[in-house]
Design a protein around this motif. Structure first.
Motif: not given
Length: 223
Positions: A45-49, A51-61
């Protein structure tokens, strides 16, 4: 062959052992699912677009791995994880061995439930927490989890019920529990009595779990 009460009495020791094994498998796999699935769901949730910890690589992986595991039918997962089960537990049959596959299946299932529960939170609440300078950990601990606790409890209930069904399937490969009892005595020996008893036990167990889950979620819902 119909239902025989005397036959049920005769098999009561076996039934109690199988019931205990089912609870054992569910308990272990649920604990693993919560310990690993909860932070994994939060991470998704928090790494999604946006959000405060957005990280598309982590989220997608992580999302890809979770979807991949969830797409595998549980009976196939049981067989595929036999080498891992043997490595971790030292054997491939029994409740402890079946708990490995149950845990692997439960982790991504519960993680997605947690992610969905967090998405129900009003984005304005999160933005307000960010605006006042709250750290990511503070937002997760003091905003996200408290706001989503009712939905998460409902998710735990759903996970337990799913594990009951999965644990019954584990009996096909000698995992023990109610499913194993139904296969050995009910299916292989054409014993209708044990088949009926095992079905009734599973129905009662699921109903009880659902009732407890509903009561708990209502009790902690302060909205």
């Amino acid at each position: 062959m119909g239902f025989e009460f005397s036959r049920m009495i005769e098999l009561m020791p076996e039934i109690w052992v199988a019931f205990g094994q089912t609870l054992y498998m569910i308990g272990i796999s649920l604990a693993v699912a919560i310990i690993l699935g909860l932070p994994l769901g939060v991470l998704l949730f928090v790494t999604d677009r946006g959000l405060f910890l957005e990280n598309r690589i982590i989220q997608s992986s992580f999302g890809f791995v979770i979807n991949m595991v969830r797409s595998i039918p549980f009976i196939i997962l049981l067989v595929a994880l036999i080498p891992l089960t043997d490595l971790i537990v030292g054997r491939t049959i029994g409740p402890a061995a079946a708990s490995v596959s149950l845990s692997v299946a439960a982790i991504p299932f519960f993680a997605r439930i947690v992610e969905s529960a967090l998405r129900e939170i009003d984005k304005g609440v999160i933005e307000a927490a960010v605006a006042v300078g709250a750290t990511p950990w503070m937002i997760i601990k003091d905003v996200l989890l408290p706001e989503a606790k009712t939905s998460i409890v409902q998710g735990v209930t759903l996970t337990i019920i799913s594990l009951v069904a999965y644990s019954a399937m584990a009996g096909v490969v000698g995992g023990g529990g109610i499913g194993d009892l139904a296969i050995r005595f009910g299916y292989y020996r054409y014993d209708n009595t044990i088949m009926i008893v095992t079905v009734v036990i599973l129905i009662i167990l699921v109903q009880l779990i659902q009732q407890i889950g509903d009561w708990t979620s209502k009790a902690i819902d302060k909205r």
